[in-house]
Design an enzyme around this catalytic site. Structure first.
Site, PDB file in Angstrom:
ATOM      1  N   GLY A  83      15.226 -12.986  -3.443  1.00 14.38           N
ATOM      2  CA  GLY A  83      16.360 -13.453  -2.645  1.00 14.38           C
ATOM      3  C   GLY A  83      17.195 -12.341  -2.071  1.00 14.38           C
TER       4      GLY A  83
ATOM      5  CB  CYS B 157      -0.907   0.017   1.233  1.00 17.12           C
ATOM      6  SG  CYS B 157      -1.904  -1.474   1.402  1.00 17.12           S
TER       7      CYS B 157
END
EC number: 6.3.5.4
Length: 644
Positions: free
Chosen positions: A364, A2
């Site tokens: 990652g 958001c």
């Protein structure tokens, strides 16, 4: 994921201008295209843009407690929200939704500012408690989610997920900070807590902020730091086994979602490890994506394909045009302040590709900082051993002289670039590491800036950023110290910022299981020899992953995620670079020594020197000046530069 914004009147309870608040909120619509809401009461205004991930039907924000006296706007994910909700319900709190946001308001009611100690996840939020007359902001431990704030001249406190929302306020003064400019040309980004603007700051990772009416300055509190607490005793085999258990558990909690989910798969160790764990946890094939380049020097797609084949993922690969020059100005707008990591371009494209298939992607990021994967760590330890043999008073004149006499050899392998090594050995450990990570070294920045700009710096040097963090580092060993420095600067200021803006530009949520704080805490306590073993970085990680990944994925040389800047600047970007560096935009700032800019251009384009990284840093600064700094009511850019 958001976008949040807020306004708070510290001098009274004046009505909040909803039109201004709405405009700030809408500038972050890319962060949350699904819904947008505002809430105002005398002296307080919150805005929220929502990308629906959890409790899609009823997780709208701003969100309130039972009696409406506490309101929150939140960006992120709290992965342990269900167990917290169970605990809070047993304590008498009533829940109306099934989303993690509601946990925040009840946790605040129960535990106050120490509620953040209970949260496991990535988060930035703003909360208003009417009964206590307290505004409370918090940012997650590693800085995965961004949060900017500032104080306007009329006493209005302002905060937002991105700087562009802060800049949208008509009373925000766009004056650049000279110290931040010095930092940018050293690091390639503006390190926390500064921004490029004098009147805006970043809330540092692992910090909270409290503010009440009548206060002119907020109170900051650090609630977490990387502990580096050694494990009592652990063997290499035990560490490998426990690392897999902890990695699998971290990946598992990051799979929580009600929308399509996948992963980035670059072909490197870290993203491959995440995909391997996902494949063993999910009951269906993992959606993976990667991008490929035509130049084999920059292309890892074959290794990504090996991992995809092994785990039968639904793998998407897209060829990226390396001449992707249209992104230069777009990136300047996305990042809101100068940002010189050129891998932001392929990062933007892989996020664009991922969003075609999923709304949430695991990455990652964080493995190199956590587990000592960067080659520069090995070189730093080598140089530190040399430093320990000779006192600084002897080293400084000896190696300083050798560094000045030895020719520059950009073309040579690092082992033959003795000039840089000599220069590093003439410094103490922190200054030596700063020298190794700087895009523009001290002598280059000395020549880069004009005499008037040097005066405005008043002796400030960018190395002070690392010194500040080094003074707070909880350990003394050389490897842990530089890991700590990177996690406080490069990880949050470059890597996480790059991924957040690139992903949110496409309304894509990216999660980073290698930066789960419980995993980070445990890894930090491992013996340094488990992380950097001889010449092998991430040693324990790679050994633990041998049953899961091919050896040529685990043990090949690290490639990175880069673009061919040197050839660009001698070819298709030659004229654009000339126009940018020799044009009026940079010249009008009064910051630069124009003769040195011309010298760098000529030497790079003739092939005598490789100035690609410094030139890209200048090109992105010029793009920032054109695309972000100007406003209709501002005067000359010369007047926008003041010392903080």
């Amino acid at each position: 994921m958001c976008g949040i914004v807020g306004l708070f009147d510290t001098r009274g309870k004046n009505e909040i201008d909803r039109q201004v608040l709405w405009r700030m909120n809408q500038l972050q619509i890319h962060r949350g295209p699904d819904e947008g809401e505002l809430y105002t009461e005398p002296g307080v205004g919150f805005g929220h843009r929502r990308l629906s991930i959890m409790d899609v039907s009823s997780g709208q924000q701003p969100l309130f407690n039972e009696d409406g006296s506490v309101v929150v706007v939140f960006n992120g994910e709290i992965y342990n929200f269900q167990e917290l909700a169970t605990e809070l319900a047993a304590l008498g709190h009533t829940f109306r939704t099934h989303c993690d946001t509601e946990v925040i308001v009840h946790a605040w009611e129960e535990w106050g500012e120490y509620c953040v100690d209970r949260f496991r996840g990535m988060f930035a939020f703003g909360l208003w408690d009417r009964n206590q007359e307290t505004l409370f902001l918090a940012r997650d431990r590693l800085g995965i989610k961004p949060l900017y704030y500032g104080m306007l001249g009329d006493g209005t406190f302002i905060f937002a997920s991105e700087l562009k929302a802060v800049l949208a306020h008509p009373d925000f003064i766009r004056e650049m900070d000279a110290h931040a400019i010095e930092d940018y040309f050293a690091y390639g980004y503006v390190p926390e807590p500064k921004t490029i603007f004098r009147h805006a700051l970043k809330l540092s990772p692992g910090h909270t902020l409290k503010l009440s009416p009548g206060q002119s300055m907020p109170r900051l509190r650090q609630y977490w730091d990387i502990p580096f607490t050694p494990h009592d005793s652990i063997s290499m085999q035990e560490a490998q086994e426990e690392l897999i258990v902890r990695l699998r558990e971290s990946v598992k909690i990051h799979l929580m979602t009600e929308v399509p989910l996948g992963a980035f798969l670059s072909g490197g160790v870290d993203s491959s490890a995440v995909v391997a764990m996902m494949a063993n946890l999910m009951g269906e094939p993992v959606n993976t994506c990667s991008i490929s380049f035509g130049d084999p020097a920059f292309n890892e797609s074959q290794y990504a394909q090996k991992v995809a084949d092994r785990y039968h993922t639904r793998h998407a690969v897209e060829r990226v045009d390396q001449d992707d020059f249209e992104l230069i100005d777009k990136l300047a707008f996305l990042y809101d302040e100068p940002f010189a990591d050129s891998s932001a371009m392929p990062t933007y494209r892989v996020c664009e590709l991922a969003r075609k298939r999923v709304t949430v992607a695991l990455s990652g990021d964080g493995g190199d900082e956590n587990l000592a994967g960067y080659r520069r760590y090995r070189w730093h330890l080598y140089e530190d051993r040399m430093r320990s043999m000779l006192p600084l008073g002897f080293r400084k004149p000896l190696f300083g002289l050798l560094g000045s006499l030895y020719p520059k050899a950009d073309w040579a392998p690092k082992v033959l670039r003795a000039k840089s090594t000599f220069e590093a050995l003439a410094r103490d450990s922190v200054e030596g590491y700063f020298h190794s990570v700087s895009i523009m070294k001290d002598k280059m920045r000395q020549r880069l800036f004009s005499a008037s700009f040097h005066r405005s710096l008043q002796g400030y040097q960018a190395v002070e950023v690392l010194r500040m963090h080094a003074d707070k580092c909880p350990v003394d060993d050389a490897l842990s110290r530089v890991q700590y420095l990177d996690m406080k600067t490069y990880l949050v200021g470059d890597i996480l910022t790059k991924v957040d803006r690139a992903s949110m530009a496409h309304a894509l949520e990216v999660r980073v299981p290698l930066l789960d704080h419980k995993l980070v805490e445990w890894i930090s306590g491992l013996p340094v020899s488990f992380k950097l073993h001889g010449h092998e970085g991430k040693y324990v990680f790679k050994k633990a992953l041998e049953p899961y990944l091919p050896n040529d994925v685990l043990y090949r040389d690290k490639m990175g995620f880069s673009v061919p800047l040197a050839s660009w600047f001698r070819g298709p970007l030659r004229q654009r670079l000339n126009d940018a560096l020799m044009g009026s935009v940079l010249a009008d700032t009064g910051i630069f020594n124009q003769a040195f800019l011309k010298e760098m251009l000529d030497q790079h384009q003739s092939g005598r020197r490789d100035y690609s990284a410094p030139l890209w840093t200048l090109l992105m600064f010029e793009s920032f000046l054109r695309n972000v700094l100007p406003v209709e009511h501002s005067g000359s850019r010369k007047n926008d530069l003041k010392v903080a």
